[in-house]
Write a protein that holds these residues in place. Structure first.
Motif, short mmCIF file in Angstrom:
data_model
loop_
_atom_site.label_atom_id
_atom_site.label_comp_id
_atom_site.label_asym_id
_atom_site.label_seq_id
_atom_site.Cartn_x
_atom_site.Cartn_y
_atom_site.Cartn_z
N ARG A 4 0.83 -1.20 0.00
CA ARG A 4 0.00 0.00 0.00
C ARG A 4 0.85 1.25 0.00
NH1 ARG A 4 -3.71 -2.88 3.27
NH2 ARG A 4 -2.78 -2.13 5.20
N ASN A 5 0.33 2.29 -0.65
CA ASN A 5 1.06 3.56 -0.76
C ASN A 5 1.30 4.15 0.61
OD1 ASN A 5 2.29 5.62 -2.05
ND2 ASN A 5 0.43 6.68 -2.64
N LYS A 6 2.49 4.71 0.80
CA LYS A 6 2.86 5.31 2.08
C LYS A 6 2.79 6.82 1.98
CE LYS A 6 6.48 2.91 1.38
NZ LYS A 6 7.83 2.36 1.38
N THR A 270 -3.66 -6.10 -0.86
CA THR A 270 -2.62 -5.12 -0.55
C THR A 270 -2.16 -5.33 0.89
OG1 THR A 270 -4.21 -3.45 0.20
CG2 THR A 270 -3.59 -3.42 -2.14
N ALA A 271 -0.99 -4.82 1.21
CA ALA A 271 -0.47 -4.90 2.57
C ALA A 271 0.33 -3.65 2.86
CB ALA A 271 0.40 -6.14 2.74
N SER A 272 0.32 -3.23 4.11
CA SER A 272 1.10 -2.06 4.51
C SER A 272 2.57 -2.47 4.69
CB SER A 272 0.56 -1.48 5.82
OG SER A 272 0.80 -2.38 6.90
N VAL A 273 3.43 -1.48 4.75
CA VAL A 273 4.85 -1.73 4.98
C VAL A 273 5.06 -2.46 6.30
CG1 VAL A 273 7.11 -0.67 5.25
CG2 VAL A 273 5.48 0.32 3.67
N MET A 274 4.34 -2.04 7.33
CA MET A 274 4.48 -2.65 8.65
C MET A 274 4.02 -4.11 8.63
SD MET A 274 5.60 -2.45 11.65
CE MET A 274 6.03 -0.72 11.68
N GLU A 275 2.92 -4.39 7.93
CA GLU A 275 2.45 -5.77 7.85
C GLU A 275 3.47 -6.67 7.17
OE1 GLU A 275 -2.42 -5.40 7.60
OE2 GLU A 275 -1.23 -4.91 5.83
N PHE A 277 6.68 -6.09 6.95
CA PHE A 277 7.84 -6.16 7.82
C PHE A 277 7.62 -7.20 8.92
CE2 PHE A 277 9.82 -4.70 11.81
CZ PHE A 277 11.16 -4.81 11.45
N LEU A 278 6.44 -7.17 9.55
CA LEU A 278 6.15 -8.12 10.63
C LEU A 278 6.09 -9.55 10.11
CD1 LEU A 278 3.49 -6.13 12.70
CD2 LEU A 278 5.89 -6.55 13.28
N LYS A 279 5.56 -9.73 8.90
CA LYS A 279 5.53 -11.07 8.31
C LYS A 279 6.95 -11.58 8.09
CE LYS A 279 3.68 -13.75 4.41
NZ LYS A 279 3.09 -14.83 5.22
N ARG A 280 7.84 -10.69 7.62
CA ARG A 280 9.22 -11.10 7.40
C ARG A 280 9.92 -11.39 8.73
NH1 ARG A 280 12.39 -14.26 5.00
NH2 ARG A 280 14.57 -13.54 4.84
N VAL A 281 9.63 -10.61 9.77
CA VAL A 281 10.20 -10.88 11.09
C VAL A 281 9.75 -12.25 11.59
CG1 VAL A 281 10.14 -10.18 13.52
CG2 VAL A 281 10.48 -8.46 11.75
N MET A 282 8.47 -12.56 11.41
CA MET A 282 7.96 -13.88 11.79
C MET A 282 8.70 -14.98 11.02
SD MET A 282 3.83 -13.20 11.95
CE MET A 282 3.50 -14.96 11.76
N ASP A 283 8.93 -14.74 9.74
CA ASP A 283 9.62 -15.74 8.92
C ASP A 283 11.04 -15.98 9.41
OD1 ASP A 283 7.41 -16.06 7.32
OD2 ASP A 283 8.13 -14.76 5.70
N ASN A 452 -4.13 -11.65 6.26
CA ASN A 452 -3.68 -10.71 7.29
C ASN A 452 -2.78 -11.50 8.24
OD1 ASN A 452 -5.42 -11.86 9.49
ND2 ASN A 452 -7.05 -11.06 8.17
N LEU A 453 -2.09 -10.82 9.12
CA LEU A 453 -1.14 -11.49 10.00
C LEU A 453 -1.83 -12.47 10.94
CD1 LEU A 453 1.16 -8.47 10.91
CD2 LEU A 453 1.79 -10.47 9.55
N TRP A 454 -3.01 -12.12 11.39
CA TRP A 454 -3.74 -13.02 12.29
C TRP A 454 -4.10 -14.32 11.58
CZ3 TRP A 454 -4.10 -14.65 16.79
CH2 TRP A 454 -5.22 -15.36 17.27
N LEU A 455 -4.44 -14.25 10.29
CA LEU A 455 -4.73 -15.47 9.53
C LEU A 455 -3.49 -16.36 9.47
CD1 LEU A 455 -6.60 -17.17 7.75
CD2 LEU A 455 -5.91 -15.76 5.79
#
Length: 474
Positions: A4-6, A270-275, A277-283, A452-455
């Motif tokens: 998503r656009n920042k 779409t996904a935000s930058v933070m989403e 980032f958090l997905k990559r941190v989880m990975d 989404n991250l919760w999914l």
């Protein structure tokens, strides 16, 4: 999936952090050089003015849009921008000291040291970061863009995209033509961009090649343009439209800049930058833990595999990742070394309907150890290395083999619009009971569209339950 656009003032938080670091280092060094280091920041008015400088810098960056087009700016232009920002900062500091009647408290020589060092460090920090970002544009994760436009507008369209070399996308191909238009002499390339297909053949090209995004510049309200957009969305491809087109029916719309063009972007998700980032941190965290257990499993599993079936303990194979990218996947070897050659002989016993292979009592599986590591999913553990590298994610869609991918129909490619995963919606939905590939595609598309991250967390928890119950592994 599309990022998503920042907002412009939040777009370059990395540069803001580096500027604040330069301020802090410069302030500390100037204080140590000019003042008594034994009283460093201890009940000192310098601590208060340091906090004020931090606040002034953030306000200047916000109101004067200091980081706008920072990647495109040359190094000399960047030095001028930093000088301008330091002059503004100096003005704010002087005004603050005058109005609070604190001007006599601080050493004038301290301010000379501070602003001189801050200018130099800001130039160095920004230059190094810009070099890093520009180099990353050449990496394999750069988005691959296909341009579709009438032949008469091709040069104008491409010039608007190629004017700046520092873009997060790479124009890989051009499709010429429009409905009702004939181009008797089709060039091999335009401005160095190869012409890869026409309107009748580009869907096949998109199916078999890496295409992350498509810029669609066709006549206003063209029925052909909307038909093309519908097909591309069904494949999970991100689409950029020219502003004049009517887009009421398309999901997740946002206005973007692509080179000199302003476009409306639509995508399946779409996904935000933070989403992201958090997905990559989880990975990364999950991969590090997974590799620890992989090392433990290797001590016991590798000798058993080599005893039962002489050969390497690991199996590697090319798979198809996000939007058609090839990567090498790793597993503990659970089949005999000639498994790939014997697969053709067993195709008649495939119980899957569609572009996947699965059979009951597969004779290629190593007796004993092969069945055990597959039933317990131990064979999947080395894929944590793929996750750490970034080829895969903890949760996503399972990557197909190359021969499976080559048999895909256009709409099947939607499952590749997301980074492949170690587990996913299909795996926790009774994968042994699903024999129709179209159902697999439907589950993957549902996962992507509702992601989404919760999914992801719910799927990971369900995966643990499935593995412990040894349910659905074959």
């Amino acid at each position: 999936m599309y990022e998503r656009n920042k907002r412009s003032w939040l777009k370059h938080l990395d540069f803001l952090f580096l500027d604040l670091l330069a301020i802090t280092v410069s302030f500390t060094v100037a204080f140590l050089v000019r003042m008594d280091s034994r009283n460093f920041f201890r009940d000192s008015p310098y601590r208060s003015i340091w906090l004020a400088i931090i606040g002034f810098h953030i306000l200047i960056a916000f109101f004067f849009r200091s980081y706008s087009n920072i990647i495109r700016r040359g190094y000399l232009e960047e030095a001028k921008e930093i000088l301008k920002q330091n002059i503004l900062l100096l003005g704010c500091v002087l005004a603050y000291l005058v109005f609070t009647k604190q001007a006599e408290i601080y050493s004038r020589l301290f301010w000379v040291y501070f602003f001189t060092l801050n200018f130099c460090l800001s130039v160095v920090f920004r230059s190094l970061r810009k070099y890093s970002v520009r180099e990353s544009f050449a990496e394999r994760d750069r988005r691959e863009l296909l341009v579709i436009c009438p032949g008469r507008n091709a040069e104008t369209c491409l010039r608007g995209l190629l004017e700046s070399q520092y873009q997060p996308f790479h124009v890989t191909g051009l499709v010429l033509g429009d409905e009702g238009e004939t181009t008797p002499d089709v060039p091999d390339s335009v401005l160095g961009i190869p012409v890869v297909a026409n309107l009748d053949t580009f869907m096949e090209y998109t199916r078999l090649h890496v295409v992350d995004e498509v810029l669609l510049q066709m006549d206003r309200d063209s029925a052909r343009a909307h038909a093309i957009a519908d097909q591309l969305l069904s494949m999970g491809v991100v689409i950029h439209f020219s502003l004049e087109q009517s887009l009421e029916t398309y999901p997740n719309k946002q206005i973007q800049r692509m080179g000199d063009w302003t476009v409306i972007t639509t995508s399946i998700q779409t996904a935000s930058v933070m989403e992201l980032f958090l997905k990559r941190v989880m990975d990364v965290c999950g991969a590090l833990v997974g590799l620890f257990f992989t090392g433990i499993a290797f001590v016991f599993v590798a000798p058993a595999i080599c005893i039962k079936s002489p050969g390497p303990a690991f199996f590697s194979q090319y798979r198809i990742g996000k939007n058609g990218r090839k990567f090498r996947i790793y597993k503990f070897r659970s089949m005999y070394t000639d498994a790939e050659e014997r697969k053709k002989e067993l195709m008649e016993q495939n119980k899957m309907q569609g572009q996947m292979f699965k059979m009951d009592d597969d004779p290629r599986i190593i007796k004993g150890i092969g069945h055990f590591i597959r039933n317990t999913s131990i064979d999947e553990l080395p894929q944590f290395w793929n996750i750490l590298k970034g080829d895969m994610s903890l949760v996503g869609t399972r990557p197909p083999t190359v021969d499976e991918f080559e048999q895909y129909e256009s709409h099947h490619k939607v499952r590749l619009s997301f980074k492949p995963g170690l587990t996913g919606m299909w795996q926790v939905s009774g994968r042994s009971d699903i024999t129709d590939f179209e159902e697999v595609v439907r589950l993957d598309e549902e996962y992507i569209a509702t992601w989404n991250l919760w999914l992801d967390i719910k799927i990971l928890l369900k995966t643990v339950v499935v593995v412990l119950k040894r349910k659905g592994s074959e």
